[in-house]
Design a protein around this motif. Structure first.
Motif, short mmCIF file in Angstrom:
data_model
loop_
_atom_site.label_atom_id
_atom_site.label_comp_id
_atom_site.label_asym_id
_atom_site.label_seq_id
_atom_site.Cartn_x
_atom_site.Cartn_y
_atom_site.Cartn_z
N GLU A 146 21.60 -24.07 4.36
CA GLU A 146 21.29 -23.06 3.35
C GLU A 146 21.26 -23.67 1.95
O GLU A 146 20.40 -23.33 1.14
CB GLU A 146 22.32 -21.92 3.40
CG GLU A 146 22.21 -21.07 4.64
CD GLU A 146 23.42 -20.18 4.86
OE1 GLU A 146 23.34 -19.32 5.76
OE2 GLU A 146 24.44 -20.32 4.16
N LYS B 55 17.20 -15.22 4.27
CA LYS B 55 17.87 -13.92 4.38
C LYS B 55 19.38 -14.09 4.18
O LYS B 55 20.02 -13.30 3.47
CB LYS B 55 17.57 -13.30 5.74
CG LYS B 55 18.19 -11.94 5.95
CD LYS B 55 17.83 -11.39 7.31
CE LYS B 55 18.56 -10.10 7.57
NZ LYS B 55 18.33 -9.57 8.91
N ASN B 56 19.97 -15.11 4.81
CA ASN B 56 21.41 -15.38 4.65
C ASN B 56 21.75 -15.74 3.20
O ASN B 56 22.77 -15.32 2.67
CB ASN B 56 21.85 -16.51 5.58
CG ASN B 56 21.80 -16.10 7.04
OD1 ASN B 56 21.82 -14.92 7.37
ND2 ASN B 56 21.70 -17.09 7.91
N PHE C 64 20.08 -14.79 0.52
CA PHE C 64 20.00 -13.56 -0.27
C PHE C 64 21.27 -12.74 -0.10
O PHE C 64 21.81 -12.21 -1.06
CB PHE C 64 18.79 -12.71 0.16
CG PHE C 64 17.47 -13.21 -0.34
CD1 PHE C 64 17.35 -14.14 -1.36
CD2 PHE C 64 16.30 -12.73 0.23
CE1 PHE C 64 16.12 -14.57 -1.82
CE2 PHE C 64 15.06 -13.15 -0.22
CZ PHE C 64 14.98 -14.07 -1.25
N GLN C 65 21.75 -12.64 1.13
CA GLN C 65 22.95 -11.86 1.39
C GLN C 65 24.16 -12.46 0.66
O GLN C 65 24.96 -11.74 0.07
CB GLN C 65 23.22 -11.81 2.90
CG GLN C 65 24.39 -10.92 3.26
CD GLN C 65 24.57 -10.83 4.77
OE1 GLN C 65 24.11 -11.68 5.51
NE2 GLN C 65 25.26 -9.80 5.20
N LYS C 66 24.26 -13.78 0.64
CA LYS C 66 25.41 -14.44 0.02
C LYS C 66 25.35 -14.43 -1.50
O LYS C 66 26.39 -14.43 -2.16
CB LYS C 66 25.53 -15.88 0.52
CG LYS C 66 25.94 -15.96 1.99
CD LYS C 66 25.98 -17.38 2.50
CE LYS C 66 26.40 -17.40 3.97
NZ LYS C 66 26.50 -18.78 4.49
N GLY D 278 23.34 -12.14 -3.37
CA GLY D 278 23.00 -10.83 -3.91
C GLY D 278 21.57 -10.77 -4.45
O GLY D 278 21.14 -9.72 -4.91
N ARG E 2 17.54 -10.50 -4.28
CA ARG E 2 16.66 -9.77 -3.37
C ARG E 2 15.29 -10.42 -3.24
O ARG E 2 14.53 -10.08 -2.34
CB ARG E 2 16.49 -8.33 -3.85
CG ARG E 2 17.78 -7.53 -3.76
CD ARG E 2 17.54 -6.14 -4.27
NE ARG E 2 17.04 -6.21 -5.63
CZ ARG E 2 17.62 -5.65 -6.67
NH1 ARG E 2 18.70 -4.95 -6.52
NH2 ARG E 2 17.10 -5.77 -7.88
#
Length: 176
Positions: A119, A151-152, A154-156, A158, A160
């Protein structure tokens, strides 16, 4: 760039890349491209940003004498994102030199967000100006696998969108 299209803050890396002769300069506080057609496109885009008529990012290739061209990407900032590092920003300019060493992520950033090594690599490559297809090809992974990593990320973080991610990484690198 401020709301008038003038450079109000540049990272040391940005300034170094400009000095190396990447086809870009700063004259009277404004970005200028050494190639006339590119300079015309750059000035027209910045003028459109100032009028509020531009909401899309632009990427301009900047020819160099040696090696692949640099790429100047300009990302318009939405009204709520314009207070950037305590200053009023109208847009974010990112200068990428493909010949420079790629893929470095500050270890503190990797640890702060809990990125896996892959990542972190994907994040660094996106911040270096590669698109997701180029990242996948460079890492010898499928586009879908690259999308899962994104996607991971973005999740970590915040974020978008990729523009938000690049803006975040740029800000964190300038705050050292």
């Amino acid at each position: 760039l401020d709301h008038r299209g003038r450079v109000f803050r540049a990272t040391e890396c940005f300034e170094t890349t400009v000095r190396k002769g990447c086809g870009l300069g700063i004259s009277h506080g404004r970005l200028t491209a050494t190639e006339p057609a590119t300079d015309t496109r750059l000035r027209a885009y910045i003028a459109s940003l100032q009028r509020g008529g531009e909401s899309r990012a632009i990427a301009l290739p900047l020819p160099k004498d040696d090696g692949p061209p640099c790429v100047l990407s300009i990302y318009p900032l939405r009204r709520r994102d314009r207070s950037f590092a305590g200053l009023r920003a109208g847009s974010l300019a990112v200068l990428t030199d493909p010949a420079a060493q790629r893929g470095r992520v500050d270890r503190r950033i990797q640890q702060a967000f809990g990125f896996t090594p892959r990542e972190a690599k994907v994040t660094a490559m996106l911040a270096d100006g590669l698109d997701l297809d180029a990242v996948a090809a460079s890492l010898a992974i499928s586009r879908e696998t690259a999308r899962v990593h994104l996607k991971n990320i973005f999740q970590k973080t915040g974020a978008r969108r990729q523009g938000e991610l690049i803006r975040l990484m740029t800000l964190l690198h300038t705050e050292r």
